[in-house]
Design an enzyme around this catalytic site. Sequence first.
Site, PDB file in Angstrom:
ATOM      1  CE  LYS A 170      35.858  43.210  40.265  1.00  0.00           C
ATOM      2  NZ  LYS A 170      36.404  44.107  39.260  1.00  0.00           N
TER       3      LYS A 170
HETATM    4  C1  5RP Z   1      40.182  46.668  41.711  1.00  0.00           C
HETATM    5  C2  5RP Z   1      39.091  46.014  40.992  1.00  0.00           C
HETATM    6  C3  5RP Z   1      39.435  45.353  39.726  1.00  0.00           C
HETATM    7  O1  5RP Z   1      38.554  45.842  38.767  1.00  0.00           O
HETATM    8  C4  5RP Z   1      39.295  43.881  39.891  1.00  0.00           C
HETATM    9  O2  5RP Z   1      40.258  43.425  40.776  1.00  0.00           O
HETATM   10  C5  5RP Z   1      39.245  43.093  38.560  1.00  0.00           C
HETATM   11  O3  5RP Z   1      40.418  42.902  38.036  1.00  0.00           O
HETATM   12  P1  5RP Z   1      41.222  41.529  38.129  1.00  0.00           P
HETATM   13  O4  5RP Z   1      40.500  40.565  37.219  1.00  0.00           O
HETATM   14  O5  5RP Z   1      42.565  41.928  37.634  1.00  0.00           O
HETATM   15  O6  5RP Z   1      41.193  41.031  39.550  1.00  0.00           O
HETATM   16  O7  5RP Z   1      37.964  46.012  41.399  1.00  0.00           O
HETATM   17  O8  5RP Z   1      39.905  46.662  43.041  1.00  0.00           O
END
Ligand code: 5RP
Length: 296
Positions: free
Chosen positions: A203
């Site tokens: 991610k």
């Molecule tokens: C926290 C995460 C969150 O899941 C990630 O930030 C996704 O959420 P957003 O779309 O609000 O950024 O990994 O560290």
Amino acid sequence: MPDADGMKEAKKFYTDIPQKTEGFFLKGSNSYDWGMKNRLARIFNPETGRTVMLAIDHGYFQGPTTGLERIDIDILPLIPYADTLMLTRGILRTIVPPSVTKPIVVRASGGSSILKELSNEEIAVDVEDSIRLNVCAMAVQVFIGGEYEKQSIINMTQLVDMGTRYGIPTLAVTAVGKQMARDARYFRLATRICAELGAHYVKTYYVEDGFETVTAACPVPIVIAGGKKIPELDALTMAYRAIQEGASGVDMGRNIFQSDSPIAMIQAVRAVVHESETPEKAYELYQTLKHELAQV
Ligand code: 5RP
């Protein structure tokens, strides 16, 4: 004794049709074992190769985040529209009914709060508990360039080793320190390190300049985080561009659950991800659904 000859006659062996050895639909994932592939095929829709993950794990380091104060009231109604749910085991056990059959990605790292150095994390979920919770993947934060870079990388490699024993994929979440440049060069470095060291998918954040080089250089699927809340059309545009530039989906939180109409927004995001709908059309859908839901 069964009649061996009779059985042979009754069965269809299709001796003239060789069994197909199919490639797997997901980037870089063809050599994994069956259980690992099956879990990935629950996270990523095999028809589109993409996923809409709903991220609600923010509380693991920042407590009751805006929009997540009452997950039972505000988030449970969104679950039917998500392909996958990313959350902590605490919220899973206390709030999500076990009758929910959506694939779960459990937040498996932790150890710091927003009051301290965030990169100082460890693995915070035992793989046995992940199995007990029937999760489809374990998520771990990786802080490339961060103060505890090495520790966070080792957290990831240990999760990869533990998960591989049981066919559970690891999602590496590239976390960016405040002082770091959020550009394609950085994300190429961070995502590639995660994939090289065994993450099954990664991610990261979308960047306007050169995002296609980030996805091209990463041998496993990439999903994008949504980041801070921005106007709905902008968030849909970001998701659209990310998908067109090679992302395999989104793992979106605040831009869904902090939207004026989260149920409308998640459906608009789905249209962009699974139907490659343009941001403008998806925004029209958002507005229509928002209007309809307001009438109920
Ligand atoms: C926290 C995460 C969150 O899941 C990630 O930030 C996704 O959420 P957003 O779309 O609000 O950024 O990994 O560290």
